[in-house]
Write an enzyme that holds these catalytic residues in place. Structure first.
Site, PDB file in Angstrom:
ATOM      1  N   THR A  89      -1.318  -5.984  -1.929  1.00  0.00           N
ATOM      2  CA  THR A  89      -1.784  -6.990  -0.980  1.00  0.00           C
ATOM      3  C   THR A  89      -3.172  -7.482  -1.390  1.00  0.00           C
ATOM      4  OG1 THR A  89      -0.512  -6.028   0.823  1.00  0.00           O
ATOM      5  CG2 THR A  89      -2.394  -7.375   1.441  1.00  0.00           C
ATOM      6  N   ASN A 114      -0.666   7.706   1.096  1.00  0.00           N
ATOM      7  CA  ASN A 114      -1.846   6.959   0.666  1.00  0.00           C
ATOM      8  C   ASN A 114      -2.539   6.341   1.874  1.00  0.00           C
ATOM      9  OD1 ASN A 114      -2.072   3.772   0.606  1.00  0.00           O
ATOM     10  ND2 ASN A 114       0.128   4.252   0.455  1.00  0.00           N
ATOM     11  N   ARG A 115      -3.840   6.232   1.746  1.00  0.00           N
ATOM     12  CA  ARG A 115      -4.643   5.505   2.725  1.00  0.00           C
ATOM     13  C   ARG A 115      -5.651   4.625   1.973  1.00  0.00           C
ATOM     14  NH1 ARG A 115      -6.110  11.078   3.989  1.00  0.00           N
ATOM     15  NH2 ARG A 115      -8.073  11.682   2.986  1.00  0.00           N
ATOM     16  N   LEU A 116      -5.132   3.893   1.001  1.00  0.00           N
ATOM     17  CA  LEU A 116      -5.982   3.092   0.128  1.00  0.00           C
ATOM     18  C   LEU A 116      -6.769   2.037   0.900  1.00  0.00           C
ATOM     19  CD1 LEU A 116      -3.463   2.701  -2.810  1.00  0.00           C
ATOM     20  CD2 LEU A 116      -5.626   3.958  -2.894  1.00  0.00           C
ATOM     21  N   GLY A 117      -6.091   1.317   1.790  1.00  0.00           N
ATOM     22  CA  GLY A 117      -6.801   0.345   2.613  1.00  0.00           C
ATOM     23  C   GLY A 117      -7.024  -0.996   1.957  1.00  0.00           C
ATOM     24  N   ASN A 178       1.823  -9.382   5.095  1.00  0.00           N
ATOM     25  CA  ASN A 178       1.822  -7.939   5.342  1.00  0.00           C
ATOM     26  C   ASN A 178       1.100  -7.643   6.652  1.00  0.00           C
ATOM     27  OD1 ASN A 178       1.717  -5.148   5.291  1.00  0.00           O
ATOM     28  ND2 ASN A 178       0.806  -4.996   3.267  1.00  0.00           N
ATOM     29  N   SER A 181       0.730  -2.415   7.064  1.00  0.00           N
ATOM     30  CA  SER A 181       0.032  -1.287   6.462  1.00  0.00           C
ATOM     31  C   SER A 181      -0.639  -0.468   7.563  1.00  0.00           C
ATOM     32  CB  SER A 181      -1.043  -1.764   5.477  1.00  0.00           C
ATOM     33  OG  SER A 181      -1.858  -0.677   5.079  1.00  0.00           O
ATOM     34  N   ASN A 183      -3.140   1.434   7.048  1.00  0.00           N
ATOM     35  CA  ASN A 183      -4.446   1.847   6.532  1.00  0.00           C
ATOM     36  C   ASN A 183      -5.560   0.837   6.735  1.00  0.00           C
ATOM     37  OD1 ASN A 183      -3.263   4.246   5.536  1.00  0.00           O
ATOM     38  ND2 ASN A 183      -2.458   3.108   3.790  1.00  0.00           N
ATOM     39  N   THR A 184      -5.279  -0.245   7.440  1.00  0.00           N
ATOM     40  CA  THR A 184      -6.299  -1.195   7.882  1.00  0.00           C
ATOM     41  C   THR A 184      -6.305  -1.173   9.402  1.00  0.00           C
ATOM     42  OG1 THR A 184      -6.106  -2.621   5.934  1.00  0.00           O
ATOM     43  CG2 THR A 184      -7.013  -3.609   7.925  1.00  0.00           C
ATOM     44  N   LYS A 223       6.466  -8.500   6.167  1.00  0.00           N
ATOM     45  CA  LYS A 223       6.707  -7.082   5.905  1.00  0.00           C
ATOM     46  C   LYS A 223       6.376  -6.267   7.143  1.00  0.00           C
ATOM     47  CE  LYS A 223       6.163  -3.522   2.386  1.00  0.00           C
ATOM     48  NZ  LYS A 223       5.652  -3.236   1.015  1.00  0.00           N
ATOM     49  N   ASN A 252       7.576  -0.899   5.284  1.00  0.00           N
ATOM     50  CA  ASN A 252       6.375  -0.326   4.707  1.00  0.00           C
ATOM     51  C   ASN A 252       6.427   1.199   4.856  1.00  0.00           C
ATOM     52  OD1 ASN A 252       3.634  -0.117   3.738  1.00  0.00           O
ATOM     53  ND2 ASN A 252       3.228  -2.147   4.577  1.00  0.00           N
ATOM     54  N   GLY A 303      12.116   4.650  -0.189  1.00  0.00           N
ATOM     55  CA  GLY A 303      12.799   5.885  -0.549  1.00  0.00           C
ATOM     56  C   GLY A 303      13.893   5.783  -1.577  1.00  0.00           C
ATOM     57  N   THR A 325       7.540   4.200  -4.934  1.00  0.00           N
ATOM     58  CA  THR A 325       7.347   5.628  -5.144  1.00  0.00           C
ATOM     59  C   THR A 325       8.386   6.188  -6.109  1.00  0.00           C
ATOM     60  OG1 THR A 325       6.398   5.794  -2.927  1.00  0.00           O
ATOM     61  CG2 THR A 325       7.099   7.848  -3.965  1.00  0.00           C
TER      62      THR A 325
END
Length: 347
Positions: A89, A114-117, A178, A181, A183-184, A223, A252, A303, A325
């Site tokens: 993104t 993950n928590r990339l953000g 998106n 997520s 993580n934001t 998404k 997601n 998955g 993944t």
């Protein structure tokens, strides 16, 4: 098939910190794409065309957004045999994302947290990288995934999405909005009834302006998360149709930890991806298909670690699939395996 078996590279990569392994892999792909060295990881593209949202997909297996946030390795991913590649993104301004460490492997479950953000270099750098790619000229389809900056208040989120839509529109085969997520902060609130209605109304209006300006109508997908109940899915489905969205990407990462209880890193904050999200994703896809009807495009993601998983995703109601993944756990050979399995299932 790739000349370098992934089984030889994986122990080395899995011996590194997950984000360090990711950065090393991305740098290696960036350096070798568009060179003869792509034979080390490349595969021929399985031909299994399908028309969806007015686009001609060369096959039904795509790269999910998140792996290549800065659009640096589009051609390397294309060389693996993907029919379509989605990058991002991207946010209007570059941002560092969340503090490290922020990626964790759960190999016993074929999973990642993950928590990339939305860590990325920003819209200008993203577009410059997209313009260098040759994937589209070679018949592949390119999706560009857009989001909001973490510092942008949620009430101003629409402004960020419109800035990104303006920037990516001329360079995309399709655009993905998106809103899922984890993580934001507050991003998933955009999936609620009123917020989603306002966002998609603005996106739809801007898309019509851009279509006139550029002389082409670029499909827009949305998404969504797997952590939705039936009522929420019904509302989202109705809102997508009301505003003329062209498709949905489901799903997601998940916040649930039911499938990984007791495993190392299971309590880390962030989105869980990989095998544990497979059934949850399929359940959302089934509900969406029932609500949206047969013709509405659904990209199924979550998955897929084998060709059989890809077939089950289609059986749940997806038209095409994406992997992420699974690529990390199984390697580039998964792309051709999944594409071949889907082609065989159509016979």
């Amino acid at each position: 098939m790739p000349l370098l078996p992934y089984g030889l590279a994986r122990p080395f990569l899995f011996g590194l910190d997950p984000e360090a392994a990711h950065e090393l892999t991305m740098e290696s792909l960036a350096r070798t794409q568009r060179t003869p060295l792509t034979c080390l990881f490349g595969s021929s593209r399985v031909s299994d065309p399908i028309t969806l949202a007015g686009l001609n997909f060369p096959n039904r297996v795509g790269m999910a957004a998140g792996l290549d946030k800065n659009a640096r390795v589009i051609d390397a991913l294309g060389a693996m045999g993907f029919g379509f590649v989605e990058v991002g993104t991207v946010t209007p301004l570059g941002q560092a994302g969340n503090p490290k460490p922020r990626m964790f492997r759960l190999p016993q479950a074929n999973a990642l947290i993950n928590r990339l953000g939305f860590n990325n270099e920003g819209l200008d750098s993203f577009i410059a990288n997209v313009q260098q790619a040759r994937f589209r000229q070679k018949g592949g389809l390119l999706g560009l995934n857009i989001g909001k900056n973490a510092a942008t208040p949620i009430e101003n989120a629409t402004d960020d999405y419109l800035k990104c839509l303006d920037g990516v529109y001329p360079h995309a085969d399709y655009v993905t909005v998106n809103i899922s997520s984890p993580n934001t902060k507050n991003l998933r609130a955009l999936q609620s009834d009123e917020a989603l209605d306002g966002l998609l109304s603005a996106v739809a209006a801007r898309r019509e302006q851009l279509a006139q300006q550029h002389g082409r109508r670029v499909p827009v997908f949305v998404k969504i998360a797997p952590d939705l109940d039936a009522a929420q899915i019904d509302v989202i489905a109705a809102t997508l149709q009301r505003h003329g969205m062209d498709g949905v990407v489901a799903t997601n990462t998940t916040l649930s930890r039911e499938a990984v209880k007791g495993l190392p890193h299971c309590d880390e904050a962030g989105g869980l991806s990989g095998a544990p999200v497979f059934e949850a994703s399929n359940a959302v896809i089934r509900q969406l298909r029932a609500k949206l009807g047969k013709a509405f495009p659904i990209i199924g993601v979550g998955g897929i670690l084998s060709g059989a998983d890809a077939v089950k995703k289609i059986e749940a109601g997806a038209d095409v699939v994406q992997i992420y993944t699974g690529l990390i756990y199984k390697g580039p050979g998964l792309v051709q395996e999944a594409a071949a399995a889907l082609k065989a299932a159509r016979r």
